[in-house]
Design an enzyme around this catalytic site. Structure first.
Site, mmCIF file in Angstrom:
data_model
loop_
_atom_site.group_PDB
_atom_site.id
_atom_site.type_symbol
_atom_site.label_atom_id
_atom_site.label_comp_id
_atom_site.label_asym_id
_atom_site.label_seq_id
_atom_site.Cartn_x
_atom_site.Cartn_y
_atom_site.Cartn_z
ATOM 1 N N LEU A 1 1.052 9.156 2.164
ATOM 2 C CA LEU A 1 0.479 9.174 0.829
ATOM 3 C C LEU A 1 -0.850 9.914 0.889
ATOM 4 C CD1 LEU A 1 1.094 5.459 -0.282
ATOM 5 C CD2 LEU A 1 2.675 7.397 -0.337
ATOM 6 N N CYS A 2 -1.048 10.862 -0.006
ATOM 7 C CA CYS A 2 -2.317 11.579 -0.126
ATOM 8 C C CYS A 2 -2.716 12.200 1.218
ATOM 9 C CB CYS A 2 -3.385 10.632 -0.665
ATOM 10 S SG CYS A 2 -4.879 11.448 -1.268
#
Length: 319
Positions: free
Chosen positions: A102-103
């Site tokens: 994520l990210c």
């Protein structure tokens, strides 16, 4: 039951950590049963999450037992990841475990070598750094997430939620994923990609460049239907010399520079006015509304109408 391990590193972003825990823990199958068991694991018992300290119930051994590993982003885009963590991720990948970032968690996967030769994404702000630091990774900053099968990456915080819903749909079908989306007050699919959120700065010319007066003139005349010959005449150069100078000093061509200036102005008008899209196309210098929509979709990743709905700063637009 599918075991999902969320890897917490020092500096972990709280939202990134909470997203998979919340989404997968609340997912239910049609018979009401829970399809996922979520475990938070870390290399040490306590993790510094910035505003709070997290006590992880599981150690790195949980990665070896997991069906899916989720690696959240951390506040520092390119962290120094402990070698024991990288080794644990490599062993899990070699064993066929699905691994998700994520990210800025993409930096951790890249450091482990898990993104080499693959297309991947991360937050658009950090994407240039990821591309420079790991040239073997094909970085795409325009999308919300990339699914390579075993290894998946997502853009910013909200895109992490998009990816979690995508995984649920992959695992259990659209109906279960749609229920999870409703619980999260999210659409199952969002129109457009990350490109619509990227701020495209004006390509700079070096201070004192011979192009500075020309760039000011282009800004002032962006609404005109200018051709490359028009721009070259204004600059007093041949089109070939103009293209070469532009690429050397701005990294783009005169017409590409002009199109980006027009699109930036169009974005501003879509956000702040209720003018019809066709009127905006004419106002910013596109001779054809169709050409404007095509160019806008190519640069921004979504349609002018969808962009307005997402970013309009006042109530309903008039078009």
């Amino acid at each position: 039951m599918h075991t999902l391990a969320v890897l917490a590193l020092d500096g972990v972003i709280a939202f990134d950590l909470a997203t998979p825990v919340e989404v997968f823990s609340r997912t239910r199958l049609p018979d009401g049963s829970a399809p996922y068991e979520v475990r938070i694991c870390a290399a040490s018992e306590e993790v510094d999450a910035g505003v709070f300290t997290l006590r992880a119930p599981w150690g790195l051994e949980a990665l070896a037992e997991a069906d899916t590993i989720v690696v959240p982003g951390v506040a520092e885009p390119d962290p120094a990841v402990p070698e024991e963590v990288l080794d644990a991720l490599r062993r899990a990948a070699a064993g066929g475990t699905r691994i998700v970032s994520l990210c800025a968690g993409a930096f951790t996967l890249a450091a482990a070598g898990l993104l080499d030769g693959l297309r991947a994404t991360t937050h658009w702000v950090a994407a240039p750094l990821l591309a420079r630091r790991y040239p073997a990774v094909e970085v795409d900053a325009t999308v919300l997430y990339v699914d390579n099968g075993q290894v998946l990456t997502s853009a910013g915080a909200a895109a992490g939620l998009d990816l979690c819903l995508h995984l649920i749909r992959r695992d259990h079908g659209s109906a279960v994923a749609a229920d999870a989306a409703r619980l999260s007050v999210m659409p199952l699919e969002r129109e457009g990609g990350q490109a619509q959120f990227i701020v495209h700065p004006r390509p700079p010319a070096p201070q004192g460049s011979v192009l500075e007066p020309l760039l000011r003139w282009l800004e002032e005349n962006a609404e005109r239907d200018l051709t490359l010959d028009d721009i070259a005449d204004r600059a007093g150069m041949s089109t070939r010399t103009l293209n070469r100078r532009f690429r050397e000093q701005t990294g783009t061509t005169p017409l590409q520079w002009l199109h980006r200036a027009r699109i930036r102005e169009a974005q501003h008008l879509l956000e702040t006015t209720g003018q019809p899209v066709d009127r905006i196309a004419e106002r910013v210098g596109f001779g054809s509304p169709t050409a404007f929509r095509d160019r806008f979709k190519r640069l921004v990743g979504t349609s002018p109408r969808a962009y307005r709905q997402a970013f309009r700063r006042s109530p309903q637009p008039t078009a």
